[in-house]
Write a protein that holds these residues in place. Structure first.
Motif, PDB file in Angstrom:
ATOM      1  N   PHE A  29      18.358  -3.185  88.243  1.00 27.35           N
ATOM      2  CA  PHE A  29      19.142  -2.316  88.490  1.00 27.35           C
ATOM      3  C   PHE A  29      18.588  -1.705  89.801  1.00 27.35           C
ATOM      4  CE2 PHE A  29      21.162   1.997  88.214  1.00 27.35           C
ATOM      5  CZ  PHE A  29      22.725   1.587  87.885  1.00 27.35           C
ATOM      6  N   PRO A  30      17.377  -1.576  90.328  1.00 26.40           N
ATOM      7  CA  PRO A  30      17.157  -1.194  91.566  1.00 26.40           C
ATOM      8  C   PRO A  30      17.724  -1.979  92.508  1.00 26.40           C
ATOM      9  CG  PRO A  30      15.382  -0.921  90.006  1.00 26.40           C
ATOM     10  CD  PRO A  30      16.417  -1.570  89.316  1.00 26.40           C
ATOM     11  N   LYS A  31      17.793  -3.460  92.447  1.00 30.39           N
ATOM     12  CA  LYS A  31      18.363  -4.364  93.256  1.00 30.39           C
ATOM     13  C   LYS A  31      19.822  -4.051  93.680  1.00 30.39           C
ATOM     14  CE  LYS A  31      14.922  -7.703  92.050  1.00 30.39           C
ATOM     15  NZ  LYS A  31      14.579  -8.830  90.992  1.00 30.39           N
ATOM     16  N   PHE A  32      20.382  -3.778  92.398  1.00 31.11           N
ATOM     17  CA  PHE A  32      21.881  -3.575  92.584  1.00 31.11           C
ATOM     18  C   PHE A  32      22.064  -2.341  93.552  1.00 31.11           C
ATOM     19  CE2 PHE A  32      25.287  -0.853  90.673  1.00 31.11           C
ATOM     20  CZ  PHE A  32      26.448  -1.661  91.031  1.00 31.11           C
ATOM     21  N   ILE A  33      21.473  -1.306  93.298  1.00 28.41           N
ATOM     22  CA  ILE A  33      21.493  -0.001  93.932  1.00 28.41           C
ATOM     23  C   ILE A  33      21.282  -0.355  95.328  1.00 28.41           C
ATOM     24  CG2 ILE A  33      20.509   2.462  94.554  1.00 28.41           C
ATOM     25  CD1 ILE A  33      19.729   2.313  91.418  1.00 28.41           C
ATOM     26  N   GLU A  34      20.237  -1.215  95.501  1.00 26.33           N
ATOM     27  CA  GLU A  34      19.869  -1.549  96.871  1.00 26.33           C
ATOM     28  C   GLU A  34      21.117  -2.317  97.675  1.00 26.33           C
ATOM     29  OE1 GLU A  34      18.360  -1.391 100.595  1.00 26.33           O
ATOM     30  OE2 GLU A  34      17.239  -0.466  98.824  1.00 26.33           O
ATOM     31  N   SER A  35      21.678  -3.109  96.891  1.00 27.59           N
ATOM     32  CA  SER A  35      22.830  -4.012  97.497  1.00 27.59           C
ATOM     33  C   SER A  35      24.251  -3.193  97.584  1.00 27.59           C
ATOM     34  CB  SER A  35      23.161  -5.033  96.428  1.00 27.59           C
ATOM     35  OG  SER A  35      24.049  -4.660  95.235  1.00 27.59           O
ATOM     36  N   ILE A  36      24.238  -1.969  97.427  1.00 25.86           N
ATOM     37  CA  ILE A  36      25.340  -0.851  97.466  1.00 25.86           C
ATOM     38  C   ILE A  36      25.420  -0.680  99.195  1.00 25.86           C
ATOM     39  CG2 ILE A  36      26.471   1.310  97.318  1.00 25.86           C
ATOM     40  CD1 ILE A  36      25.088   1.088  94.151  1.00 25.86           C
ATOM     41  N   PRO A  37      26.616  -1.128  99.802  1.00 22.15           N
ATOM     42  CA  PRO A  37      26.605  -0.783 101.116  1.00 22.15           C
ATOM     43  C   PRO A  37      26.410   0.690 101.408  1.00 22.15           C
ATOM     44  CG  PRO A  37      28.506  -2.338 100.560  1.00 22.15           C
ATOM     45  CD  PRO A  37      27.648  -1.712  99.228  1.00 22.15           C
ATOM     46  N   ASN A  38      25.662   1.117 102.633  1.00 21.88           N
ATOM     47  CA  ASN A  38      25.385   2.395 102.883  1.00 21.88           C
ATOM     48  C   ASN A  38      26.858   3.195 103.098  1.00 21.88           C
ATOM     49  OD1 ASN A  38      22.748   2.163 102.646  1.00 21.88           O
ATOM     50  ND2 ASN A  38      22.360   1.670 104.960  1.00 21.88           N
ATOM     51  N   GLN A  39      27.842   2.611 103.587  1.00 23.39           N
ATOM     52  CA  GLN A  39      29.197   3.270 103.961  1.00 23.39           C
ATOM     53  C   GLN A  39      29.958   3.743 102.630  1.00 23.39           C
ATOM     54  OE1 GLN A  39      28.187   0.017 104.906  1.00 23.39           O
ATOM     55  NE2 GLN A  39      30.090  -1.261 104.465  1.00 23.39           N
ATOM     56  N   LYS A  40      29.486   3.227 101.541  1.00 23.64           N
ATOM     57  CA  LYS A  40      30.097   3.276  99.945  1.00 23.64           C
ATOM     58  C   LYS A  40      29.306   4.354  99.461  1.00 23.64           C
ATOM     59  CE  LYS A  40      33.408  -0.091  99.729  1.00 23.64           C
ATOM     60  NZ  LYS A  40      34.917   0.305  99.138  1.00 23.64           N
ATOM     61  N   TRP A  41      28.030   4.454  99.750  1.00 24.88           N
ATOM     62  CA  TRP A  41      27.111   5.486  99.077  1.00 24.88           C
ATOM     63  C   TRP A  41      27.932   6.974  98.577  1.00 24.88           C
ATOM     64  CZ3 TRP A  41      23.161   4.775  96.494  1.00 24.88           C
ATOM     65  CH2 TRP A  41      21.937   5.444  96.121  1.00 24.88           C
ATOM     66  N   LYS A  42      28.729   7.535  99.464  1.00 26.78           N
ATOM     67  CA  LYS A  42      29.377   8.923  99.122  1.00 26.78           C
ATOM     68  C   LYS A  42      30.858   8.546  98.935  1.00 26.78           C
ATOM     69  CE  LYS A  42      25.879  11.146 101.149  1.00 26.78           C
ATOM     70  NZ  LYS A  42      24.998  12.169 102.204  1.00 26.78           N
ATOM     71  N   TYR A  43      31.276   7.268  98.437  1.00 28.31           N
ATOM     72  CA  TYR A  43      32.518   7.058  98.273  1.00 28.31           C
ATOM     73  C   TYR A  43      33.121   7.170  96.935  1.00 28.31           C
ATOM     74  CZ  TYR A  43      36.520   3.698  97.553  1.00 28.31           C
ATOM     75  OH  TYR A  43      37.593   3.074  96.967  1.00 28.31           O
ATOM     76  N   HIS A  83      27.650   0.079  81.402  1.00 25.47           N
ATOM     77  CA  HIS A  83      29.092   0.575  81.744  1.00 25.47           C
ATOM     78  C   HIS A  83      29.125   1.169  83.094  1.00 25.47           C
ATOM     79  CE1 HIS A  83      32.638   2.994  81.335  1.00 25.47           C
ATOM     80  NE2 HIS A  83      32.074   4.083  81.679  1.00 25.47           N
ATOM     81  N   HIS A  84      28.426   2.066  83.502  1.00 23.90           N
ATOM     82  CA  HIS A  84      28.831   2.519  84.772  1.00 23.90           C
ATOM     83  C   HIS A  84      28.357   1.402  86.086  1.00 23.90           C
ATOM     84  CE1 HIS A  84      29.746   6.548  83.692  1.00 23.90           C
ATOM     85  NE2 HIS A  84      28.747   6.532  82.918  1.00 23.90           N
ATOM     86  N   ARG A  85      27.477   0.492  85.685  1.00 23.23           N
ATOM     87  CA  ARG A  85      27.192  -0.572  86.736  1.00 23.23           C
ATOM     88  C   ARG A  85      28.478  -1.246  86.853  1.00 23.23           C
ATOM     89  NH1 ARG A  85      24.601  -5.450  84.739  1.00 23.23           N
ATOM     90  NH2 ARG A  85      26.804  -5.698  84.205  1.00 23.23           N
ATOM     91  N   ASP A  86      29.286  -1.550  85.814  1.00 17.85           N
ATOM     92  CA  ASP A  86      30.415  -2.458  85.722  1.00 17.85           C
ATOM     93  C   ASP A  86      31.538  -1.471  86.449  1.00 17.85           C
ATOM     94  OD1 ASP A  86      28.947  -4.397  84.534  1.00 17.85           O
ATOM     95  OD2 ASP A  86      29.919  -4.029  82.336  1.00 17.85           O
ATOM     96  N   VAL A  87      31.871  -0.399  86.201  1.00 17.62           N
ATOM     97  CA  VAL A  87      32.496   0.520  86.748  1.00 17.62           C
ATOM     98  C   VAL A  87      32.382   0.529  88.362  1.00 17.62           C
ATOM     99  CG1 VAL A  87      33.514   2.899  87.121  1.00 17.62           C
ATOM    100  CG2 VAL A  87      33.012   2.228  84.990  1.00 17.62           C
ATOM    101  N   ILE A  88      31.131   0.618  88.788  1.00 17.49           N
ATOM    102  CA  ILE A  88      30.900   0.391  90.248  1.00 17.49           C
ATOM    103  C   ILE A  88      31.329  -0.861  90.921  1.00 17.49           C
ATOM    104  CG2 ILE A  88      29.077   0.705  91.986  1.00 17.49           C
ATOM    105  CD1 ILE A  88      27.365   2.673  90.332  1.00 17.49           C
ATOM    106  N   ARG A  89      31.161  -1.568  90.293  1.00 16.64           N
ATOM    107  CA  ARG A  89      31.484  -3.095  90.549  1.00 16.64           C
ATOM    108  C   ARG A  89      32.825  -3.134  90.930  1.00 16.64           C
ATOM    109  NH1 ARG A  89      27.240  -6.766  87.507  1.00 16.64           N
ATOM    110  NH2 ARG A  89      25.650  -6.746  89.115  1.00 16.64           N
ATOM    111  N   GLU A  90      33.696  -2.731  89.899  1.00 23.05           N
ATOM    112  CA  GLU A  90      35.088  -2.917  89.586  1.00 23.05           C
ATOM    113  C   GLU A  90      35.992  -2.129  90.469  1.00 23.05           C
ATOM    114  OE1 GLU A  90      35.718  -2.525  85.371  1.00 23.05           O
ATOM    115  OE2 GLU A  90      34.432  -4.301  85.040  1.00 23.05           O
ATOM    116  N   ARG A  91      35.454  -0.739  90.404  1.00 21.66           N
ATOM    117  CA  ARG A  91      36.458   0.531  91.351  1.00 21.66           C
ATOM    118  C   ARG A  91      35.837   0.919  92.567  1.00 21.66           C
ATOM    119  NH1 ARG A  91      37.534   3.980  85.783  1.00 21.66           N
ATOM    120  NH2 ARG A  91      38.400   2.109  84.662  1.00 21.66           N
ATOM    121  N   TYR A  92      34.626   0.479  92.803  1.00 19.98           N
ATOM    122  CA  TYR A  92      34.086   1.186  94.274  1.00 19.98           C
ATOM    123  C   TYR A  92      33.647   0.303  95.122  1.00 19.98           C
ATOM    124  CZ  TYR A  92      33.304   5.542  91.495  1.00 19.98           C
ATOM    125  OH  TYR A  92      33.237   6.537  90.997  1.00 19.98           O
ATOM    126  N   LEU A  93      33.287  -1.123  94.666  1.00 19.89           N
ATOM    127  CA  LEU A  93      32.874  -1.929  95.606  1.00 19.89           C
ATOM    128  C   LEU A  93      33.803  -3.176  96.010  1.00 19.89           C
ATOM    129  CD1 LEU A  93      29.178  -2.617  94.122  1.00 19.89           C
ATOM    130  CD2 LEU A  93      29.921  -0.895  96.333  1.00 19.89           C
TER     131      LEU A  93
END
Length: 171
Positions: free
Chosen positions: A38-52, A161-171
């Motif tokens: 999970f920390p690798k997943f968090i790290e992979s989130i683009p900085n511009q999406k952090w507060k999206y 569940h929330h990782r999947d939601v982030i992948r599907e709706r945020y990234l």
């Protein structure tokens, strides 16, 4: 204990979607796998999406991540109480009050990763201390019976569940 050994009558059906997200794996192995990945997943989130947030009124990515951490702490506390045979019914918690009070606007990615790892390592240490009989103990939270084991699997399924939601709706 494996997911397949978890009986549906040991947790509220509200949590079934979280349990359904899990393969039939052993609890401690799953907790460890997630802290490794999970920390690798968090790290992979683009900085511009952090507060999206994908829609007005929805949580931002950082708010979702802090919600995962908050919920894990609460489920961990419940597991400790039930394993120690504390029969005091525990109230629910209002996630919609926690999120706006999480100070998410001031949280950086590395800080959230460190906090997640610390909380998950604590969860692993707690569940590693439980005997099989402890995992089967039942307590009352949010007006529902829950077993210690169910709480461990709910922690894992909730995160997934929330990782999947982030992948599907945020990234």
């Amino acid at each position: 204990m494996n997911v397949s050994e978890l009986h549906p009558n040991t947790y509220n059906s509200y949590y079934q979607p979280y349990i359904n997200k899990l393969a039939d794996v052993e609890l401690l192995a799953l907790l460890q796998k997630q802290v490794d990945n999970f920390p690798k997943f968090i790290e992979s989130i683009p900085n511009q999406k952090w507060k999206y947030a994908y829609h007005a009124g929805k949580w931002t990515i950082v708010e979702v991540l802090l919600h995962i951490i908050d919920a894990e702490r609460i489920f961990q506390y419940r597991a400790l109480r039930f394993a120690r045979q504390d029969d005091t019914p525990l109230p629910g918690f209002d996630q919609d009050l926690y999120v706006p009070n999480s100070n998410s606007a001031h949280r950086e990615k590395n800080d959230v990763i460190r906090e997640y790892i610390a909380v998950r390592q604590s969860t692993i240490a707690l569940f590693a201390s439980f005997l099989d009989e402890d995992l089967k103990r039942i307590g009352m939270a949010s007006d529902s019976e829950m077993s210690v084991a169910a709480l461990g699997f709910i922690i894992c399924g909730h995160q997934k569940h929330h990782r999947d939601v982030i992948r599907e709706r945020y990234l």
